[in-house]
Motif scaffolding. Structure first.
Motif, PDB file in Angstrom:
ATOM      1  N   UNK A 198       0.858  -1.192   0.000  1.00 17.87           N
ATOM      2  CA  UNK A 198       0.000   0.000   0.000  1.00 17.87           C
ATOM      3  C   UNK A 198       0.889   1.235   0.000  1.00 17.87           C
ATOM      4  N   UNK A 199       0.609   2.156  -0.906  1.00 21.25           N
ATOM      5  CA  UNK A 199       1.469   3.329  -1.071  1.00 21.25           C
ATOM      6  C   UNK A 199       1.491   4.229   0.150  1.00 21.25           C
ATOM      7  N   UNK A 200       0.423   4.200   0.962  1.00 21.31           N
ATOM      8  CA  UNK A 200       0.355   5.092   2.125  1.00 21.31           C
ATOM      9  C   UNK A 200       0.857   4.440   3.408  1.00 21.31           C
ATOM     10  N   UNK A 201       1.175   3.168   3.371  1.00 20.83           N
ATOM     11  CA  UNK A 201       1.684   2.509   4.573  1.00 20.83           C
ATOM     12  C   UNK A 201       2.982   3.163   5.007  1.00 20.83           C
ATOM     13  N   UNK A 202       3.071   3.516   6.300  1.00 15.50           N
ATOM     14  CA  UNK A 202       4.226   4.250   6.800  1.00 15.50           C
ATOM     15  C   UNK A 202       4.068   5.749   6.697  1.00 15.50           C
ATOM     16  N   UNK A 203       2.872   6.192   6.249  1.00 23.70           N
ATOM     17  CA  UNK A 203       2.617   7.630   6.105  1.00 23.70           C
ATOM     18  C   UNK A 203       1.249   8.040   6.645  1.00 23.70           C
ATOM     19  N   UNK A 204       0.451   7.088   7.118  1.00 26.26           N
ATOM     20  CA  UNK A 204      -0.938   7.378   7.479  1.00 26.26           C
ATOM     21  C   UNK A 204      -1.281   6.824   8.850  1.00 26.26           C
ATOM     22  N   UNK A 205      -2.295   7.412   9.516  1.00 30.27           N
ATOM     23  CA  UNK A 205      -2.844   6.782  10.720  1.00 30.27           C
ATOM     24  C   UNK A 205      -3.766   5.646  10.307  1.00 30.27           C
ATOM     25  N   UNK A 206      -3.940   4.678  11.189  1.00 31.02           N
ATOM     26  CA  UNK A 206      -4.851   3.562  10.910  1.00 31.02           C
ATOM     27  C   UNK A 206      -5.338   2.989  12.225  1.00 31.02           C
ATOM     28  N   UNK A 207      -6.588   2.620  12.282  1.00 31.26           N
ATOM     29  CA  UNK A 207      -7.125   2.067  13.514  1.00 31.26           C
ATOM     30  C   UNK A 207      -8.559   1.633  13.340  1.00 31.26           C
ATOM     31  N   UNK A 208      -9.168   1.226  14.447  1.00 30.87           N
ATOM     32  CA  UNK A 208     -10.516   0.664  14.409  1.00 30.87           C
ATOM     33  C   UNK A 208     -11.182   0.869  15.761  1.00 30.87           C
ATOM     34  N   UNK A 209     -12.485   1.093  15.734  1.00 34.20           N
ATOM     35  CA  UNK A 209     -13.285   1.127  16.956  1.00 34.20           C
ATOM     36  C   UNK A 209     -13.985  -0.207  17.113  1.00 34.20           C
ATOM     37  N   UNK A 210     -13.805  -0.841  18.253  1.00 33.93           N
ATOM     38  CA  UNK A 210     -14.480  -2.113  18.518  1.00 33.93           C
ATOM     39  C   UNK A 210     -15.909  -1.908  19.003  1.00 33.93           C
ATOM     40  N   UNK A 211     -16.240  -0.696  19.387  1.00 33.25           N
ATOM     41  CA  UNK A 211     -17.620  -0.384  19.777  1.00 33.25           C
ATOM     42  C   UNK A 211     -18.452  -0.021  18.544  1.00 33.25           C
ATOM     43  N   UNK A 212     -17.861   0.723  17.620  1.00 40.96           N
ATOM     44  CA  UNK A 212     -18.509   1.102  16.353  1.00 40.96           C
ATOM     45  C   UNK A 212     -17.547   0.821  15.203  1.00 40.96           C
ATOM     46  N   UNK A 213     -17.458  -0.421  14.728  1.00 39.42           N
ATOM     47  CA  UNK A 213     -16.450  -0.749  13.720  1.00 39.42           C
ATOM     48  C   UNK A 213     -16.563   0.032  12.417  1.00 39.42           C
ATOM     49  N   UNK A 214     -17.747   0.554  12.106  1.00 41.45           N
ATOM     50  CA  UNK A 214     -17.892   1.296  10.859  1.00 41.45           C
ATOM     51  C   UNK A 214     -17.842   2.807  11.072  1.00 41.45           C
ATOM     52  N   UNK A 215     -17.382   3.237  12.264  1.00 41.78           N
ATOM     53  CA  UNK A 215     -17.286   4.669  12.570  1.00 41.78           C
ATOM     54  C   UNK A 215     -15.828   5.110  12.593  1.00 41.78           C
ATOM     55  N   UNK A 216     -15.611   6.408  12.624  1.00 40.47           N
ATOM     56  CA  UNK A 216     -14.267   6.980  12.701  1.00 40.47           C
ATOM     57  C   UNK A 216     -13.631   6.591  14.032  1.00 40.47           C
ATOM     58  N   UNK A 217     -12.521   5.878  13.971  1.00 44.85           N
ATOM     59  CA  UNK A 217     -11.910   5.338  15.186  1.00 44.85           C
ATOM     60  C   UNK A 217     -11.282   6.404  16.071  1.00 44.85           C
ATOM     61  N   UNK A 218     -11.093   7.605  15.571  1.00 44.63           N
ATOM     62  CA  UNK A 218     -10.436   8.640  16.370  1.00 44.63           C
ATOM     63  C   UNK A 218     -11.395   9.356  17.320  1.00 44.63           C
ATOM     64  N   UNK A 219     -12.702   9.039  17.245  1.00 42.62           N
ATOM     65  CA  UNK A 219     -13.687   9.708  18.098  1.00 42.62           C
ATOM     66  C   UNK A 219     -14.407   8.703  18.996  1.00 42.62           C
ATOM     67  N   UNK A 220     -14.788   9.175  20.178  1.00 39.64           N
ATOM     68  CA  UNK A 220     -15.538   8.381  21.140  1.00 39.64           C
ATOM     69  C   UNK A 220     -17.024   8.612  20.900  1.00 39.64           C
ATOM     70  N   UNK A 221     -17.726   7.561  20.468  1.00 38.18           N
ATOM     71  CA  UNK A 221     -19.160   7.664  20.232  1.00 38.18           C
ATOM     72  C   UNK A 221     -19.937   6.985  21.366  1.00 38.18           C
ATOM     73  N   UNK A 222     -19.637   7.383  22.584  1.00 43.70           N
ATOM     74  CA  UNK A 222     -20.395   6.877  23.718  1.00 43.70           C
ATOM     75  C   UNK A 222     -20.011   5.491  24.172  1.00 43.70           C
ATOM     76  N   UNK A 223     -18.742   5.162  24.129  1.00 45.42           N
ATOM     77  CA  UNK A 223     -18.282   3.845  24.577  1.00 45.42           C
ATOM     78  C   UNK A 223     -18.459   3.706  26.088  1.00 45.42           C
ATOM     79  N   UNK A 224     -19.017   2.602  26.545  1.00 44.11           N
ATOM     80  CA  UNK A 224     -19.189   2.422  27.989  1.00 44.11           C
ATOM     81  C   UNK A 224     -17.901   1.931  28.641  1.00 44.11           C
ATOM     82  N   UNK A 225     -17.791   2.114  29.920  1.00 43.10           N
ATOM     83  CA  UNK A 225     -16.689   1.504  30.660  1.00 43.10           C
ATOM     84  C   UNK A 225     -16.936   0.003  30.719  1.00 43.10           C
ATOM     85  N   UNK A 226     -15.890  -0.779  30.604  1.00 42.33           N
ATOM     86  CA  UNK A 226     -16.036  -2.226  30.631  1.00 42.33           C
ATOM     87  C   UNK A 226     -16.382  -2.682  32.044  1.00 42.33           C
TER      88      UNK A 226
END
Length: 477
Positions: A198-226
């Motif tokens: 991938x041309x952007x590997x090593x140049x981009x942020x990447x991540x995932x939200x386990x509470x909202x997998x199809x949402x922007x991982x950089x924001x908290x969309x009301x995740x509860x405390x475990x």
């Protein structure tokens, strides 16, 4: 990277019984990541593919905050375990503290000892500056070199990497899966960078939200405390995915006196090639049954285990006293087609892609669902993996005397990497956690680790409340 890392390369190559003038390798010995370079034509032989992997190395830099941060320790242990299986040029750790770990993964063990046990080598800031890509954990000081530098970051139910200098998440509070996920994402990005996938590997942020997998991982969309953790689980298949499930489960903050009861089901023994794909398969365990090895590892961490050493299939039935939730990680259609007929109240299963264009792909299904498991996989029974028999690497093996049977077995083995399996493992285990906390339930999820921002999710519309037992999560101080 110094004498320690060069020694690490030699040890890995000896383990795989590979020399530059020794082209023949059996299907059971095949390094499953090397197969990517063989099938793609980037390597003309298995030895050349291994030489490519030997050119991949990683430097992990940590800070003093690791002494008191179980989350940072979990991230370090996970990344070393993943990277040492794939980046055969060596994985060095700079600044690991000489103290006892508090991470649930290796609670009570010396951090430096665990790093070595998992395949890493220690280095110091005062040593020769690293010229390889760097991973930063906590407030570790960046390296002066010009190679890519990923910083692991996490918060709540989210984990990933940012490039040095980019905005981090709040890393003070998170569920145990978050740093595990961050490390798996980091290994994915590093491999994409090394292999130029991938041309952007090593140049981009990447991540995932386990509470909202199809949402922007950089924001908290009301995740509860475990608060709650599953009281019991049935793990079907203990290969790449099943061992990823076990690692993910062990990273959670179970109370010492109330850990989950785990049924472990598999019929296979650990083979040489499993070291390249599976987080709990080590050279010393080759030939041992997977159920016994995982049971020992989990019981050392306080889990109660039960073993089922028979194939799972249409004949399998759960009894009332056994776990009502199954996590499935098998790769054959016959077993998967029987999942919703075995008597489980909930099944969460993952499948990984196998070919050149799909080995980084993950598919998640849950049952009960709008479609039965038989309808989804019944037509796939008897189908085989694609063969790359005519790629240059296999022609080279034929020229060197490998018979046709051996070539076909080798060519039809799937490409596999441990970090894709661990991303899938985090998604599967988090599905149980999300339902325990009254979150939305997934019916189908599809994502590539090369494009985590493009996860596609079908949310279940009629999922029943989780009714399969829970224990309370240990509260942090």
């Amino acid at each position: 990277m110094g004498e320690q890392v060069r020694n690490a390369s030699i040890e890995i190559l000896l383990y795989w019984n590979v020399e530059l003038n020794m082209p023949v390798v059996t299907a059971d010995e095949l390094h499953r990541t090397a197969k990517y370079f063989m099938d793609s034509g980037k390597a003309a032989s298995h030895a050349e593919a291994m030489t490519i992997l030997e050119s991949f190395s990683l430097s992990i830099r940590v800070s003093e905050s690791m002494r008191s941060s179980p989350l940072e320790q979990t991230a370090l242990f996970t990344l070393v375990n993943l990277a040492s299986r794939t980046f055969l040029g060596g994985v060095e750790v700079v600044g690991a503290p000489d103290c006892v770990a508090t991470s649930p993964l290796y609670d009570g063990r010396n951090i430096r000892d665990v790093v070595v046990e998992l395949g890493g080598k220690h280095s110091t800031v005062d040593g020769e500056p690293s010229i390889c890509p760097v991973v930063l954990i906590g407030d570790a000081t960046p390296s002066p070199n010009a190679a890519p530098q990923w910083r692991l970051t996490w918060s709540g139910w989210r984990g990933g990497v940012v490039m040095e200098g980019q905005r981090r998440l709040d890393e003070r509070r998170a569920i145990g899966l978050a740093p595990v996920l961050a490390s798996a994402v980091c290994a994915t990005e590093a491999f994409a960078f090394f292999s130029k996938m991938h041309a952007l590997a090593g140049r981009r942020p990447a991540g995932l939200s386990l509470w909202n997998p199809d949402a922007d991982w950089s924001y908290d969309f009301g995740e509860p405390e475990l608060t709650y953790l599953p009281a019991s689980l049935w793990l079907i298949g203990l290969g790449n995915l099943g061992q990823a499930y076990a690692w993910a489960i062990a990273s959670l903050d179970f109370d010492g006196a109330q850990k989950a009861k785990l049924m472990l089901q598999d019929i296979d023994r650990i083979g040489v090639s499993n070291h390249s794909t599976s987080l709990l398969s080590f050279p010393k365990d080759a030939g041992a049954r997977k159920t016994r090895v995982l049971a020992e590892w989990l019981e050392q961490r306080g889990f109660e285990t039960m073993l089922e050493e028979r194939l799972f299939g249409d004949w399998s039935r759960r009894t009332v006293s056994e776990p009502g939730v199954a996590l499935c990680g098998v790769d054959n259609a016959e077993a998967r087609s029987a999942l919703d007929r075995a008597g489980f109240g909930l099944v969460v299963e993952a499948g990984l892609g196998a070919g050149l264009d799909s080995f980084q792909s993950i598919g998640i299904h849950t049952f009960p669902a709008s479609r039965t498991s038989g309808l989804i996989w019944g037509r796939q029974i008897g189908q085989s993996n694609p063969s790359y028999r005519n790629a240059p690497a296999y022609l080279s093996l034929a020229k060197d005397g490998m018979d046709e049977c051996g070539l076909v077995r080798l060519a039809t083995r799937t490409i596999a990497v441990p970090f894709v399996g661990l991303v899938a493992g985090c998604l599967v285990v988090s599905e149980v956690l999300r339902r325990l906390h009254s979150g939305r339930a997934v019916e189908v999820l599809s994502v590539s680790t090369l494009a985590l921002a493009d996860a596609e999710t079908v949310w279940a519309t009629d999922a029943e409340p989780y009714a399969f037992g829970f224990v309370h999560c240990r509260r942090s101080e």
